[in-house]
Design a protein around this motif. Structure first.
Motif, short mmCIF file in Angstrom:
data_model
loop_
_atom_site.label_atom_id
_atom_site.label_comp_id
_atom_site.label_asym_id
_atom_site.label_seq_id
_atom_site.Cartn_x
_atom_site.Cartn_y
_atom_site.Cartn_z
N VAL A 35 -54.25 -4.60 34.88
CA VAL A 35 -54.20 -6.02 34.60
C VAL A 35 -54.68 -6.30 33.18
CG1 VAL A 35 -55.11 -8.29 35.28
CG2 VAL A 35 -54.49 -6.62 37.02
N GLY A 36 -55.72 -5.64 32.74
CA GLY A 36 -56.23 -5.85 31.38
C GLY A 36 -55.20 -5.51 30.32
N MET A 37 -54.49 -4.41 30.54
CA MET A 37 -53.46 -4.01 29.58
C MET A 37 -52.31 -5.02 29.58
SD MET A 37 -51.32 -0.42 29.15
CE MET A 37 -52.49 0.44 30.11
N ILE A 38 -51.93 -5.50 30.72
CA ILE A 38 -50.84 -6.47 30.81
C ILE A 38 -51.24 -7.76 30.10
CG2 ILE A 38 -49.52 -7.92 32.41
CD1 ILE A 38 -49.65 -5.54 34.39
N VAL A 39 -52.45 -8.24 30.34
CA VAL A 39 -52.93 -9.46 29.69
C VAL A 39 -53.03 -9.25 28.19
CG1 VAL A 39 -54.91 -11.01 29.46
CG2 VAL A 39 -54.11 -10.34 31.73
N GLY A 40 -53.53 -8.10 27.75
CA GLY A 40 -53.66 -7.80 26.32
C GLY A 40 -52.32 -7.79 25.62
N PHE A 41 -51.34 -7.11 26.19
CA PHE A 41 -50.01 -7.07 25.57
C PHE A 41 -49.33 -8.44 25.59
CE2 PHE A 41 -49.94 -2.34 26.30
CZ PHE A 41 -49.97 -2.03 24.96
N SER A 42 -49.59 -9.22 26.64
CA SER A 42 -49.03 -10.58 26.68
C SER A 42 -49.60 -11.44 25.56
CB SER A 42 -49.32 -11.24 28.03
OG SER A 42 -48.69 -10.51 29.07
N CYS A 43 -50.91 -11.35 25.37
CA CYS A 43 -51.54 -12.11 24.28
C CYS A 43 -51.03 -11.65 22.92
CB CYS A 43 -53.06 -11.98 24.34
SG CYS A 43 -53.78 -12.82 25.75
N LEU A 44 -50.88 -10.35 22.76
CA LEU A 44 -50.37 -9.80 21.50
C LEU A 44 -48.95 -10.29 21.24
CD1 LEU A 44 -50.88 -7.90 19.11
CD2 LEU A 44 -49.92 -6.06 20.49
N GLY A 45 -48.13 -10.34 22.27
CA GLY A 45 -46.76 -10.84 22.13
C GLY A 45 -46.72 -12.31 21.75
N ILE A 46 -47.61 -13.10 22.33
CA ILE A 46 -47.67 -14.53 22.01
C ILE A 46 -48.10 -14.73 20.56
CG2 ILE A 46 -48.95 -16.67 22.50
CD1 ILE A 46 -48.90 -15.79 25.47
N VAL A 47 -49.10 -13.97 20.12
CA VAL A 47 -49.57 -14.08 18.73
C VAL A 47 -48.44 -13.68 17.77
CG1 VAL A 47 -51.16 -13.09 17.03
CG2 VAL A 47 -52.01 -13.81 19.26
N ALA A 48 -47.73 -12.60 18.06
CA ALA A 48 -46.63 -12.16 17.21
C ALA A 48 -45.54 -13.23 17.16
CB ALA A 48 -46.05 -10.83 17.71
N LEU A 49 -45.23 -13.85 18.27
CA LEU A 49 -44.22 -14.90 18.31
C LEU A 49 -44.66 -16.10 17.46
CD1 LEU A 49 -41.58 -16.04 19.49
CD2 LEU A 49 -42.92 -16.90 21.40
N LEU A 50 -45.93 -16.48 17.55
CA LEU A 50 -46.43 -17.59 16.74
C LEU A 50 -46.37 -17.29 15.26
CD1 LEU A 50 -49.47 -18.76 18.89
CD2 LEU A 50 -47.27 -19.90 18.62
N VAL A 51 -46.67 -16.05 14.88
CA VAL A 51 -46.60 -15.66 13.46
C VAL A 51 -45.15 -15.76 12.97
CG1 VAL A 51 -46.83 -13.72 11.86
CG2 VAL A 51 -48.67 -14.22 13.47
N VAL A 52 -44.21 -15.25 13.74
CA VAL A 52 -42.80 -15.31 13.35
C VAL A 52 -42.34 -16.76 13.24
CG1 VAL A 52 -40.46 -14.80 14.14
CG2 VAL A 52 -42.20 -13.04 14.24
N LEU A 53 -42.70 -17.60 14.21
CA LEU A 53 -42.31 -19.00 14.15
C LEU A 53 -42.96 -19.71 12.96
CD1 LEU A 53 -42.41 -20.00 17.93
CD2 LEU A 53 -40.41 -19.62 16.50
N GLY A 54 -44.19 -19.35 12.63
CA GLY A 54 -44.87 -19.93 11.47
C GLY A 54 -44.17 -19.58 10.17
N VAL A 55 -43.75 -18.32 10.04
CA VAL A 55 -43.05 -17.90 8.83
C VAL A 55 -41.71 -18.62 8.73
CG1 VAL A 55 -41.87 -15.95 7.74
CG2 VAL A 55 -44.17 -15.66 8.62
N ILE A 56 -40.99 -18.72 9.82
CA ILE A 56 -39.70 -19.42 9.82
C ILE A 56 -39.90 -20.89 9.48
CG2 ILE A 56 -37.77 -20.19 11.27
CD1 ILE A 56 -37.98 -17.47 12.70
N GLY A 57 -40.91 -21.52 10.06
CA GLY A 57 -41.19 -22.92 9.77
C GLY A 57 -41.56 -23.15 8.32
N ALA A 58 -42.32 -22.22 7.75
CA ALA A 58 -42.71 -22.36 6.34
C ALA A 58 -41.50 -22.21 5.43
CB ALA A 58 -43.77 -21.33 5.98
N VAL A 59 -40.60 -21.31 5.79
CA VAL A 59 -39.42 -21.08 4.96
C VAL A 59 -38.47 -22.27 5.05
CG1 VAL A 59 -37.35 -19.67 4.72
CG2 VAL A 59 -39.55 -18.58 5.00
N LEU A 60 -38.22 -22.74 6.23
CA LEU A 60 -37.25 -23.83 6.39
C LEU A 60 -37.85 -25.18 6.02
CD1 LEU A 60 -35.44 -22.80 9.67
CD2 LEU A 60 -34.72 -22.46 7.32
N GLY A 61 -39.09 -25.42 6.32
CA GLY A 61 -39.79 -26.63 5.92
C GLY A 61 -39.10 -27.92 6.31
#
Length: 188
Positions: A35-61
């Motif tokens: 369960v710990g590994m599943i929760v950890g990878f889920s959080c990591l995936g969410i953080v990575a998604l937010l970073v990608v969306l942030g970069v796209i948002g900054a570029v498109l503005g």
């Protein structure tokens, strides 16, 4: 007979699939789930998604779509101070229309990311509030295209100035030249 029959088991023998444990025997322990590994990878995936969306948002503005009526304008950056001091140097022909509203103020490659960026000044020279989409390409010293970037600004009032950045996402090394390839201006 309609029921299932249970066969006696040997001592120490685990029940087989579909069989019930005998009287007095405990059922086998369920396998531990990571369960710990599943929760950890889920959080990591969410953080990575937010970073990608942030970069796209900054570029498109916050770009808006509109008509593509712009023309090309080439400007290299940064302008040399020696050229500013020469009175007899030929002056560039000033662009008209939306192309004349955009000026490149710097063109550089970020040391940390190796991404090129062009800083722009957009001045609305029309008589109406306008939206702008500016496309920039990044070239090496031989004129080879290394990447592109887009900047946008919305609801710019007449004679109002906006400072925007066209950010490239392709990693490049060395010096680059920035060239405005298309300027789209339309009433907001």
């Amino acid at each position: 007979m309609g029921g299932s029959m249970s066969y006696p088991q040997q001592p120490g023998q685990q029940p087989q699939w579909g069989q019930q444990p005998g009287w007095g025997q405990q059922p086998p322990q369920p396998k531990k789930k990571n369960v710990g590994m599943i929760v950890g990878f889920s959080c990591l995936g969410i953080v990575a998604l937010l970073v990608v969306l942030g970069v796209i948002g900054a570029v498109l503005g916050g770009t808006d779509s509109g008509s593509d009526t712009g023309e090309s304008l080439e400007v290299t950056a940064p302008p040399s101070k020696a050229a500013d001091k020469k009175d007899d140097a030929p002056k560039e022909k000033e662009a008209t229309g939306p192309e004349g509203d955009v000026k490149i103020t710097s063109c550089e490659v970020n040391d940390a990311t190796q991404w090129p960026a062009a800083k722009l000044e957009i001045t609305n020279r029309s008589s109406k509030d306008s939206n702008y989409i500016v496309q920039v390409e990044f070239l090496d010293k031989d004129g080879t295209r290394l990447g592109e970037g887009t900047a946008a600004t919305n609801n710019l009032a007449p004679d109002q100035l906006a400072k925007e950045t066209a950010q490239g996402l392709a990693q490049v090394t060395g010096k680059v030249t920035c060239k405005v390839t298309k300027v789209t201006r339309y009433a907001s």
